[in-house]
Design an enzyme around this catalytic site. Sequence first.
Site, short mmCIF file in Angstrom:
data_model
loop_
_atom_site.label_atom_id
_atom_site.label_comp_id
_atom_site.label_asym_id
_atom_site.label_seq_id
_atom_site.Cartn_x
_atom_site.Cartn_y
_atom_site.Cartn_z
N ASP A 1 0.87 -1.17 0.00
CA ASP A 1 0.00 0.00 0.00
C ASP A 1 0.90 1.23 0.00
O ASP A 1 1.38 1.66 1.04
CB ASP A 1 -0.90 -0.04 1.24
CG ASP A 1 -1.79 1.19 1.36
OD1 ASP A 1 -1.59 2.16 0.61
OD2 ASP A 1 -2.66 1.20 2.25
N LYS B 1 -3.24 9.30 -3.86
CA LYS B 1 -2.80 10.58 -3.29
C LYS B 1 -1.96 11.39 -4.27
O LYS B 1 -2.49 12.12 -5.09
CB LYS B 1 -2.10 10.36 -1.96
CG LYS B 1 -3.04 9.91 -0.84
CD LYS B 1 -2.45 10.05 0.51
CE LYS B 1 -3.38 9.55 1.62
NZ LYS B 1 -4.56 10.39 1.83
#
Length: 428
Positions: free
Chosen positions: A243, A272
């Site tokens: 992740d 992000k």
Amino acid sequence: MPHPYPTLWHPYAQMQTQPKAPRVVGGRGAWLHLEDDEALLDATCSWWCMIHGYGHPRLVNALKAQADTLCHVMLGGLTHDPAQQLADALVRITPEGLNHVFFSDSGSVGMEVAMKMAVQYQVQRGHPEKHRMLSLMRAYHGDTTGCMAVCDPEEGMHSLFAGFLPRHHFAPAPTAPFDAPREAVEADIAALRQALERHHHEIAALLMEPLLQAAGGLNMTSPHYVRTARKLCDEFGVLLVFDEVATGFGRTGKCFAAEHADVTPDIMVLSKGLTGGYLGHAATLATSRVYEAFLSDDPGHAFMHGPTFMGNPLACRLALESLAIFEEEDYLGKIATLNDVLRHELLEDTALRQHSDVDDVRVLGATAVIEAKAAECLEGVQAFARQHGVWLRPFGRWLYTMPAYVTTPDEMRQITSVMKAWFLDPDQ
């Protein structure tokens, strides 16, 4: 008659007691512009995604240009150049072997994709019993249902939903710091091996935020641990999922945290900073070994997932421009400069490190955290920082900064001076 409560419901906030939120009317560089001509230096780059800061002209222009051509089209049965070009670019810059890209629209959904991909891989490789995940304590992987189930079940924010969530396995959070020698990591490695020995027969994948467990308390861990995790997953027939929603695109000092350990996961999730924060988008990358498990004459072996906005052309074009800026303007050099400032201002401040309310101070790449001994030690810090022209948003016991990479050294020192002043000179 007007309703007594606000129409806008804010995240992670007790709406009955939350003070009025500052109203943002614009932004430029590392600065937020508020109504009444107030400006705040953003120490968090809007939950770690606005890596180029606000109002970057190249990103704004890329968005406008793509909007003139194609704003959205489904990827179901169709394709378009921005999606293909971004997939090619991500394969080029990520660790070698991650050759296939599946898009979605947020980091949480990207992780949901990764978990479904891992379970279906195991089923189609003849191991339907391997249908659970192994996660780490102090992990945070998102707020959707599947992701909540693999976040820390004890100190995480989702304990309310314990009876609703599927059950997975957890290994202890690694404790050896980033720069620990190999021998100091042995206990963490032994604990991970023990978890795999006990449960590998039903584990599809090990999920890991490599080197930086972000929302779980900014726990910074060793490349030795990550490197050994790769070997253990191979030994026990478990996929390794990274992740890198928070760690990707330079946050740890390299483009991807995996590079510190020189390993390739089986699956990697990005979001992000992927678009520089200008639109929501995510990518789940897989190796050819994973991809090939889905190839068959049987249509039931296809990967049955398809977010409506996956591969959105606007987001893909922004991501391509964001990558170009990152590479052309030496962002890794900018991050190294910010790291130097953070280390000097925080790690080398003896008074801060020895303060009675401070438990630890950590720095990695363009990330720094002052861990307080209790959450109560940080009550009022957000208002204090605003009085000094800085936007800080701590959580729990952690007062942190993850700034935009365009933050200048002087701006970085302004942020660290406010963080330190809260402990050392709160009356200033």
